[in-house]
Structures are given as C-alpha cells and as structure tokens.
Design an enzyme around this catalytic site. Structure first.
Site, mmCIF file in Angstrom:
data_model
loop_
_atom_site.group_PDB
_atom_site.id
_atom_site.type_symbol
_atom_site.label_atom_id
_atom_site.label_comp_id
_atom_site.label_asym_id
_atom_site.label_seq_id
_atom_site.Cartn_x
_atom_site.Cartn_y
_atom_site.Cartn_z
ATOM 1 N N SER A 79 0.984 -1.189 -0.068
ATOM 2 C CA SER A 79 -0.038 0.215 -0.052
ATOM 3 C C SER A 79 0.732 1.197 0.023
ATOM 4 O O SER A 79 0.451 2.256 -0.124
ATOM 5 C CB SER A 79 -0.788 0.075 1.198
ATOM 6 N N THR A 186 -1.900 3.409 3.848
ATOM 7 C CA THR A 186 -1.122 4.376 4.087
ATOM 8 C C THR A 186 -0.261 4.567 5.160
ATOM 9 O O THR A 186 -0.958 4.236 6.345
ATOM 10 C CB THR A 186 -2.032 5.774 3.977
ATOM 11 N N THR A 204 1.648 6.790 0.200
ATOM 12 C CA THR A 204 0.784 5.947 -0.143
ATOM 13 C C THR A 204 0.794 5.429 -1.683
ATOM 14 O O THR A 204 1.053 6.224 -2.602
ATOM 15 C CB THR A 204 -0.894 6.113 0.290
ATOM 16 N N ARG A 214 -6.735 8.627 -10.277
ATOM 17 C CA ARG A 214 -7.477 8.942 -9.025
ATOM 18 C C ARG A 214 -6.217 9.586 -8.038
ATOM 19 O O ARG A 214 -5.524 8.768 -7.776
ATOM 20 C CB ARG A 214 -8.014 7.651 -8.548
ATOM 21 N N VAL A 215 -6.561 10.579 -7.282
ATOM 22 C CA VAL A 215 -5.775 10.986 -6.334
ATOM 23 C C VAL A 215 -6.548 10.910 -4.805
ATOM 24 O O VAL A 215 -7.700 11.058 -4.841
ATOM 25 C CB VAL A 215 -4.946 12.325 -6.628
ATOM 26 N N GLY A 216 -5.990 10.444 -3.978
ATOM 27 C CA GLY A 216 -6.605 10.293 -2.766
ATOM 28 C C GLY A 216 -6.466 11.570 -1.566
ATOM 29 O O GLY A 216 -6.006 12.573 -2.134
ATOM 30 N N ASP A 217 -6.603 11.298 -0.522
ATOM 31 C CA ASP A 217 -6.504 12.414 0.544
ATOM 32 C C ASP A 217 -4.894 12.678 0.817
ATOM 33 O O ASP A 217 -4.623 13.765 1.315
ATOM 34 C CB ASP A 217 -7.236 12.106 1.827
ATOM 35 N N THR A 237 -5.966 7.767 7.311
ATOM 36 C CA THR A 237 -5.758 6.752 6.476
ATOM 37 C C THR A 237 -7.085 6.139 6.309
ATOM 38 O O THR A 237 -8.081 6.639 6.821
ATOM 39 C CB THR A 237 -4.786 5.440 7.182
ATOM 40 N N GLY A 238 -7.112 5.208 4.878
ATOM 41 C CA GLY A 238 -8.461 4.930 4.989
ATOM 42 C C GLY A 238 -9.171 5.622 3.665
ATOM 43 O O GLY A 238 -8.490 5.977 2.785
ATOM 44 N N GLY A 240 -10.088 7.745 1.213
ATOM 45 C CA GLY A 240 -9.682 9.005 1.220
ATOM 46 C C GLY A 240 -10.700 10.228 0.946
ATOM 47 O O GLY A 240 -10.475 11.207 1.151
HETATM 48 N N1 ASP Z 1 -6.140 7.187 2.425
HETATM 49 C C1 ASP Z 1 -5.338 6.640 1.195
HETATM 50 C C2 ASP Z 1 -6.137 6.758 -0.197
HETATM 51 O O1 ASP Z 1 -7.382 7.159 -0.028
HETATM 52 C C3 ASP Z 1 -5.582 5.093 1.277
HETATM 53 C C4 ASP Z 1 -5.311 4.397 2.650
HETATM 54 O O2 ASP Z 1 -5.039 4.896 3.499
HETATM 55 O O3 ASP Z 1 -5.490 3.068 2.494
HETATM 56 O O4 ASP Z 1 -5.576 7.013 -1.226
#
Ligand code: ASP
Length: 326
Positions: A79, A186, A204, A214-217, A237-238, A240
């Site tokens: 990840s 992450t 991450t 796609r771009v996350g948080d 994390t999680g 985003g």
């Molecule tokens: N927060 C990250 C994202 O959405 C992914 C993760 O933490 O697993 O890209």
C-alpha cells in the site's frame, strides 16, 4: 456541565506547561519527548527509523522523512511505494505529503516510477515555490533532482492485480491489514522532537485498483496531513474520499486549537464523516493526532484500525477505538 469545565476535567490543564520543558502529559503520566506516532503495523519499523534520527539530534523533518521511507522501500508492503498495488490499468501511482514546523508543506500526487515520493515531496517543499506537483510533471522534477526511475510493480503486486482484473469489479475493501500476511494502507506519521517542534509525513500507493488518475487524501495538505506547530497535527488513513470531503486533518488540528484533546478531536472528525456522509458502510477512515504536549489521539470509523506509538523508549502497536463496533 459546561464544555469548558468538562475539558478542564479531561486534563487540559497540563496544556499550560511549556513543551520546551521536554515533557508531555498523557493520561496523568509524564512522558519524555520525543514522541513518534504512525498509522498501522508498518508504523513500528517506521517509528524506529524516525526515533533514531531524533535521538541523534537530527531534525524533526528528517525524522518523518526517514520514518516513512521504510515502508516506501519495502516491496512486501502493498500500500506504500515499491510493491504497492497498481490502479485498475496496472500503474502504480503514488501520493505523498510532508509538512514541517515552519508551516511549510510539499506534496506529490499521481507520481509513477519513484520509490520514495516523500523525498520528492520534500524537494517540492524546499526547492520550489510550489506546494504540489502531479503526474508526469512530478516525475520530470524528480528525475531532474537525481531520483532514479524504477518499475514499482513487483511480480506479487502484478499477480494480485491480474487476479482482480479477472473479476472486473471496483469494490474498495476496508481494513485490508487484517488479512493474513499482508501489510496495507497509507503510512501517516507525526513526530514531536525534544524541543516540542512537530513535523508530519504521509505516503501511499492509494486505493488498490483505483481508476487511473485517481488521487486520494494523502497528498492533499489539510486532508491526509496537517501540522500547525502552535497546536499539533493530524494524519489520516482509509477511504480518502471521505477525508477529502471533510478536510479531515485540518479539522482535527483546528478542533485541538479550540481546546479539544487529540482524542476528542479525532472522534469529532469521525463523527463529522458519519453525519455528512451517511452512506459510509463499505469504508474505513482512521485518524491520528498529537498536540504540542505530546498527547495523542486515535479513532476510526470502523473497527480494525491500529497504530504505532513510540514514546518513553517503548514502541507499541495499539488498537484505536472506533465509531462502529464492526
Ligand atoms: N487514504 C488512502 C487513499 O485514499 C488509502 C489508505 O489509507 O489506504 O488514497
């Protein structure tokens, strides 16, 4: 009872003590600084690397950078960085951000082919007038700065992607880290040095099998990471998208500024997700926070979020409490 009185009872009084005294107060105990906290099980070796820098008197920015480089360089970690699961088209695309005690910030997103995006993010912060570089521009910048291009898609990650592709589905899963033999999610890290100065880093490969582009948080300052050296900082994390829609890490930090403890601030930010995004049943979000005194907080939407806390010479894996008990 008035909120202020409740907060006082909850231990806000020690907040008055200067961090410069190199002690912090947590659950009525005195702790020595420095403190390092980071997300998930891969936080354990990452904290060790960060603490090593701090114990040698290195800068808090070096500490978080070196800390999160550990999972970035680990091909067994699916990840973060090298070996990360690709998007649904087979590209490993990386997001990372870093923020220092001076309020400076740098990030990269949708970056391919570089093992240590956190170090590129730091160069964006320190050597450009910008905060964020993306995609091919970020790659060209990294190459100009001497980073080497590497194929990040390991055979193991490629095999997983090929299996996934056969099913042709796009269903993000929660809490992958609970699956045996797989280290996921992450890494977000916050470190407080012996002077009470804070830095944070977040890196991450994002959501596995995401849409290309796609771009996350994680690279968004204020979403996946925020540090205000006057108050403290937070990281997430999680899923985003939920964090971005609620500007989670900035929210947690601002709540601490208003007097919440790190734990209260993380809980309130998760509650914000529950209120604003009721359709969250397939998703996980976890927040970590630390204030200037080295008090920490951790809370998640669903069960299963854990984190590594290194303080008082002990580096421990702890389970966060969660809003839902499933
Ligand atoms: N927060 C990250 C994202 O959405 C992914 C993760 O933490 O697993 O890209």
């Amino acid at each position: 009872m008035e909120r202020a009185a409740l907060l006082g009872m909850a231990g806000l009084l020690p907040r008055m003590v200067s961090a410069r005294k190199a002690v912090s107060y947590h659950q009525n105990q005195i702790h020595a600084l420095p403190v390092v906290i980071s997300t998930w099980r891969h936080g354990i070796p990452s904290n060790v690397a960060a603490m090593k820098v701090l114990e040698k008197g290195g800068s808090v920015l070096d500490a978080v950078e070196q800390g999160v480089r550990v999972p970035e360089g680990d091909p067994a970690n699916h990840s973060v960085g090298l070996g990360g699961f690709p998007d649904r088209d087979g590209h490993v695309t990386l997001d990372a951000s870093i923020m220092g005690p001076d309020g400076n910030a740098g990030s990269v997103c949708f970056l391919e082919g570089i093992v240590h995006p956190i170090s590129v993010a730091r160069k964006v912060m320190e050597e450009t007038p910008h905060v964020m570089l993306s995609g091919d521009g970020a790659l060209q910048f990294a190459l100009q700065k001497g980073f080497k291009k590497t194929d990040l898609l390991t055979p193991a990650a490629k095999q997983k992607w090929q299996q996934w592709r056969q099913k042709h589905k796009y269903h993000p899963e929660i809490n992958w880290e609970n699956k045996p033999n797989e280290y996921h999610d992450t890494i977000g890290m916050l470190a407080l040095d012996k002077n009470g100065d804070m830095a944070g880093a977040c890196t991450t490969s994002g959501l596995a099998f995401k849409l290309h582009g796609r771009v996350g948080d994680s690279p968004i300052i204020g979403a996946g990471l925020y540090v205000d050296n006057a108050v403290g900082g937070a990281t997430s994390t999680g899923m985003g998208e939920l964090v971005m829609k609620t500007v989670g890490s900035f929210l947690v930090t601002e709540l601490m500024r208003q007097g919440r403890s790190p734990q209260q601030a993380c809980e309130e930010a998760v509650l914000r997700i529950v209120e604003k995004i009721p359709d969250n049943k397939n998703f996980q979000v976890g927040y970590l926070a630390m204030n200037k005194q080295g008090e920490t907080g951790a809370y998640s939407l669903r069960k299963g979020f854990n984190y590594a806390l290194y303080r008082d010479k002990q580096n421990r894996l702890l389970d966060a409490r969660s809003y839902y008990t499933f």
